[in-house]
Design a protein around this motif. Structure first.
Motif, PDB file in Angstrom:
ATOM      1  N   VAL A 101     -12.911 -38.817 -60.280  1.00 38.14           N
ATOM      2  CA  VAL A 101     -12.219 -38.304 -59.086  1.00 38.14           C
ATOM      3  C   VAL A 101     -11.002 -37.527 -59.494  1.00 38.14           C
ATOM      4  O   VAL A 101     -10.354 -37.979 -60.508  1.00 38.14           O
ATOM      5  CB  VAL A 101     -12.091 -39.384 -58.272  1.00 38.14           C
ATOM      6  CG1 VAL A 101     -13.226 -40.001 -57.497  1.00 38.14           C
ATOM      7  CG2 VAL A 101     -11.124 -40.481 -58.678  1.00 38.14           C
ATOM      8  N   ASN A 102     -10.317 -36.891 -58.472  1.00 33.45           N
ATOM      9  CA  ASN A 102      -9.056 -36.246 -58.883  1.00 33.45           C
ATOM     10  C   ASN A 102      -7.900 -37.105 -58.640  1.00 33.45           C
ATOM     11  O   ASN A 102      -6.524 -36.921 -59.344  1.00 33.45           O
ATOM     12  CB  ASN A 102      -8.934 -34.952 -57.998  1.00 33.45           C
ATOM     13  CG  ASN A 102     -10.018 -33.914 -58.262  1.00 33.45           C
ATOM     14  OD1 ASN A 102     -11.030 -34.154 -57.813  1.00 33.45           O
ATOM     15  ND2 ASN A 102      -9.757 -33.087 -59.312  1.00 33.45           N
ATOM     16  N   ALA A 103      -7.890 -37.936 -57.422  1.00 35.91           N
ATOM     17  CA  ALA A 103      -6.737 -38.718 -57.250  1.00 35.91           C
ATOM     18  C   ALA A 103      -7.118 -39.853 -56.474  1.00 35.91           C
ATOM     19  O   ALA A 103      -8.149 -40.122 -56.054  1.00 35.91           O
ATOM     20  CB  ALA A 103      -5.792 -37.862 -56.232  1.00 35.91           C
ATOM     21  N   VAL A 104      -6.294 -40.965 -56.629  1.00 36.39           N
ATOM     22  CA  VAL A 104      -6.518 -42.307 -55.759  1.00 36.39           C
ATOM     23  C   VAL A 104      -5.184 -42.545 -55.154  1.00 36.39           C
ATOM     24  O   VAL A 104      -4.054 -42.509 -55.452  1.00 36.39           O
ATOM     25  CB  VAL A 104      -6.681 -43.400 -56.754  1.00 36.39           C
ATOM     26  CG1 VAL A 104      -6.839 -44.666 -55.910  1.00 36.39           C
ATOM     27  CG2 VAL A 104      -7.892 -43.063 -57.881  1.00 36.39           C
ATOM     28  N   VAL A 105      -5.517 -42.840 -53.767  1.00 40.36           N
ATOM     29  CA  VAL A 105      -4.458 -43.165 -52.791  1.00 40.36           C
ATOM     30  C   VAL A 105      -4.702 -44.591 -52.213  1.00 40.36           C
ATOM     31  O   VAL A 105      -5.759 -44.906 -52.155  1.00 40.36           O
ATOM     32  CB  VAL A 105      -4.217 -42.187 -51.726  1.00 40.36           C
ATOM     33  CG1 VAL A 105      -3.874 -40.640 -52.529  1.00 40.36           C
ATOM     34  CG2 VAL A 105      -5.521 -41.772 -50.801  1.00 40.36           C
TER      35      VAL A 105
ATOM     36  N   ASN B 179     -27.024 -35.529 -66.007  1.00 39.11           N
ATOM     37  CA  ASN B 179     -26.869 -34.100 -66.528  1.00 39.11           C
ATOM     38  C   ASN B 179     -25.548 -33.678 -66.287  1.00 39.11           C
ATOM     39  O   ASN B 179     -24.496 -33.780 -67.294  1.00 39.11           O
ATOM     40  CB  ASN B 179     -27.794 -33.117 -65.985  1.00 39.11           C
ATOM     41  CG  ASN B 179     -28.367 -33.842 -64.723  1.00 39.11           C
ATOM     42  OD1 ASN B 179     -27.850 -33.723 -63.829  1.00 39.11           O
ATOM     43  ND2 ASN B 179     -29.950 -33.850 -64.432  1.00 39.11           N
ATOM     44  N   VAL B 180     -25.169 -33.254 -65.149  1.00 44.89           N
ATOM     45  CA  VAL B 180     -23.913 -32.505 -64.732  1.00 44.89           C
ATOM     46  C   VAL B 180     -22.689 -33.699 -64.795  1.00 44.89           C
ATOM     47  O   VAL B 180     -21.601 -33.327 -65.530  1.00 44.89           O
ATOM     48  CB  VAL B 180     -23.965 -32.009 -63.150  1.00 44.89           C
ATOM     49  CG1 VAL B 180     -22.436 -31.489 -63.010  1.00 44.89           C
ATOM     50  CG2 VAL B 180     -24.898 -30.850 -63.245  1.00 44.89           C
ATOM     51  N   MET B 181     -22.779 -34.918 -64.773  1.00 40.50           N
ATOM     52  CA  MET B 181     -21.830 -35.866 -64.546  1.00 40.50           C
ATOM     53  C   MET B 181     -21.285 -35.969 -66.226  1.00 40.50           C
ATOM     54  O   MET B 181     -20.201 -36.205 -66.452  1.00 40.50           O
ATOM     55  CB  MET B 181     -22.336 -37.241 -64.059  1.00 40.50           C
ATOM     56  CG  MET B 181     -21.151 -38.218 -64.178  1.00 40.50           C
ATOM     57  SD  MET B 181     -21.294 -39.847 -63.100  1.00 40.50           S
ATOM     58  CE  MET B 181     -22.614 -40.501 -64.377  1.00 40.50           C
ATOM     59  N   GLY B 182     -22.287 -35.628 -67.077  1.00 35.16           N
ATOM     60  CA  GLY B 182     -21.834 -35.757 -68.462  1.00 35.16           C
ATOM     61  C   GLY B 182     -21.020 -34.650 -69.111  1.00 35.16           C
ATOM     62  O   GLY B 182     -20.001 -34.770 -69.725  1.00 35.16           O
ATOM     63  N   LEU B 183     -21.027 -33.515 -68.209  1.00 35.65           N
ATOM     64  CA  LEU B 183     -19.920 -32.421 -68.327  1.00 35.65           C
ATOM     65  C   LEU B 183     -18.770 -32.894 -67.618  1.00 35.65           C
ATOM     66  O   LEU B 183     -17.479 -32.496 -68.067  1.00 35.65           O
ATOM     67  CB  LEU B 183     -20.319 -31.070 -67.602  1.00 35.65           C
ATOM     68  CG  LEU B 183     -21.782 -30.588 -68.255  1.00 35.65           C
ATOM     69  CD1 LEU B 183     -22.060 -29.624 -67.270  1.00 35.65           C
ATOM     70  CD2 LEU B 183     -21.127 -29.927 -69.641  1.00 35.65           C
ATOM     71  N   GLN B 184     -18.675 -33.571 -66.519  1.00 32.89           N
ATOM     72  CA  GLN B 184     -17.430 -34.129 -65.788  1.00 32.89           C
ATOM     73  C   GLN B 184     -16.669 -35.019 -66.750  1.00 32.89           C
ATOM     74  O   GLN B 184     -15.469 -35.095 -66.568  1.00 32.89           O
ATOM     75  CB  GLN B 184     -17.599 -34.304 -64.503  1.00 32.89           C
ATOM     76  CG  GLN B 184     -18.302 -33.138 -63.702  1.00 32.89           C
ATOM     77  CD  GLN B 184     -18.485 -33.498 -62.401  1.00 32.89           C
ATOM     78  OE1 GLN B 184     -18.430 -34.825 -61.855  1.00 32.89           O
ATOM     79  NE2 GLN B 184     -18.987 -32.850 -61.317  1.00 32.89           N
TER      80      GLN B 184
ATOM     81  N   VAL C 138     -20.609 -37.417 -55.024  1.00 35.10           N
ATOM     82  CA  VAL C 138     -19.423 -37.150 -55.616  1.00 35.10           C
ATOM     83  C   VAL C 138     -19.323 -36.222 -56.516  1.00 35.10           C
ATOM     84  O   VAL C 138     -18.482 -35.286 -56.836  1.00 35.10           O
ATOM     85  CB  VAL C 138     -18.723 -38.656 -56.005  1.00 35.10           C
ATOM     86  CG1 VAL C 138     -17.350 -38.315 -56.687  1.00 35.10           C
ATOM     87  CG2 VAL C 138     -18.624 -39.449 -54.767  1.00 35.10           C
ATOM     88  N   VAL C 139     -20.313 -36.360 -57.442  1.00 31.75           N
ATOM     89  CA  VAL C 139     -20.414 -35.588 -58.657  1.00 31.75           C
ATOM     90  C   VAL C 139     -20.487 -34.041 -58.207  1.00 31.75           C
ATOM     91  O   VAL C 139     -19.926 -32.957 -58.687  1.00 31.75           O
ATOM     92  CB  VAL C 139     -21.672 -35.930 -59.647  1.00 31.75           C
ATOM     93  CG1 VAL C 139     -21.989 -34.723 -60.624  1.00 31.75           C
ATOM     94  CG2 VAL C 139     -21.276 -37.331 -60.088  1.00 31.75           C
ATOM     95  N   ALA C 140     -21.515 -33.831 -57.092  1.00 39.73           N
ATOM     96  CA  ALA C 140     -21.579 -32.670 -56.494  1.00 39.73           C
ATOM     97  C   ALA C 140     -20.516 -31.784 -55.852  1.00 39.73           C
ATOM     98  O   ALA C 140     -20.311 -30.744 -55.915  1.00 39.73           O
ATOM     99  CB  ALA C 140     -22.759 -32.582 -55.408  1.00 39.73           C
TER     100      ALA C 140
END
Length: 255
Positions: A174-178, A142-147, A111-113
C-alpha cells in the motif's frame, strides 16, 4: 440488497463500494460482473475508488459453494474474478483501493490490481489460498512479487499469515496508512490531486504501467486451468469446509 453501490464523490471520483458485509464483501460472479460494469462506465470520472462496507474491504471469492463444488460453478467464479481484476487494470482512470478493513485472499489480490492503495490503520492483509483449498494465481503468485519482492510475495502466498496496515506499507503493498476516520478524506484529497492533472496523459501513463500485468496474463490463465482441474479434490473440499465451520483444516498427506 445491492451487492455494489456506485456513487459520484468529491474530486470527480467514482466510488465503487462492495456491499455484502454479512460475508465480509466476498464476491461471487454476479458481484464481480457488477464491479466490471461500474469500471467500464467510469471513463467520465477523473479517478475510481474501490472500498468496502460494514468494516471490511473484501474477503475474496465467496467460499459458500467450495465444500460441494461443481466444475461449472468454479470455472465461472474463477473466470469472473479474472475479468474483474482485468477491468481494474483496463479502466482508463486511476483506480485507488481505499482499504477500510480486512483484505483477504482475492481481496488482497484486488489491492494488488489497483493502481494505488491507501489503508486505514485497522486494515489487515493476507492471502488464504492453501489454507482454504485454493491458490492465489490471479495476482499474488506473480504480479505481487514485482510489487513487494519475490520472497515476500511467496511468504504471503504460502504461509497465509495476516499482516497489519503498517507492515503492508513497509512491504510496498500500500502507498499510505491513515487513521480510520481519515481514510475517505485522504482518498478524496488524492482524487482531487488527480482531478487537476491531464486525464489523457494519466490514461497513457496507466496503460503503459500495465506492462508487467500483461506479461503475467498467461500465468493467470494457466493457474486458473490448474484450479479447475483440482475442483472437488479432497484438499479443496476440506479447506472450504474447515473455513465455513471455523475450524483448523485436516488436509490429507502429500501423495
Amino acid at each position: 440488497m445491492t451487492d455494489v453501490l456506485v456513487e459520484r464523490g468529491a474530486g470527480e471520483a467514482l466510488w465503487i463500494r462492495l456491499n455484502r458485509p454479512e460475508r465480509r464483501n466476498a464476491f461471487d460472479p454476479a458481484m464481480s460482473a457488477a464491479i466490471v460494469e461500474a469500471l467500464e462506465d467510469a471513463a467520465s470520472a477523473r479517478a475510481v475508488v474501490i472500498t468496502g462496507s460494514g468494516g471490511s474491504f473484501c474477503a475474496g471469492g465467496s467460499l459458500q459453494q467450495l465444500s460441494t463444488p461443481t466444475v461449472g460453478e468454479m470455472r465461472q467464479l474463477y473466470q469472473s474474478t479474472l475479468r474483474m481484476l482485468d477491468a481494474v487494470r483496463q479502466c482508463p482512470r486511476p483506480v485507488i483501493a481505499a482499504v477500510n478493513g480486512a483484505a483477504a485472499g482475492g481481496g488482497n489480490e484486488l489491492v494488488v490490481a489497483c493502481d494505488v492503495a491507501i489503508a486505514a490503520r485497522s486494515a489487515t492483509f493476507g492471502q488464504t489460498g492453501p489454507r482454504v483449498g485454493s491458490s492465489p494465481v490471479t495476482g499474488a503468485t506473480n504480479v505481487m512479487g514485482l510489487q513487494i519482492g519475490e520472497k515476500r510475495a511467496k511468504e504471503l502466498s504460502l504461509f497465509c499469515r495476516r499482516y497489519s496496515a503498517e507492515q503492508a506499507e513497509r512491504m510496498g503493498l500500500v502507498n499510505a496508512v491513515v487513521e480510520d476516520d481519515l481514510l475517505e478524506q485522504t482518498v478524496t484529497e488524492w482524487c482531487g490531486e488527480l482531478a487537476a492533472l491531464s486525464p489523457r496523459y494519466l490514461e497513457i501513463t496507466k496503460v503503459s504501467s500495465n506492462v508487467w500485468w500483461n506479461a503475467a496474463r498467461d500465468s493467470f490463465s494457466a493457474g486458473l486451468g490448474m484450479l479447475v482441474q483440482a475442483v472437488g479434490s479432497p484438499d479443496m473440499t476440506e479447506g472450504a469446509a474447515a473455513f465455513l465451520e471455523k475450524r483448523r483444516p485436516n488436509f490429507p498427506p502429500p501423495e
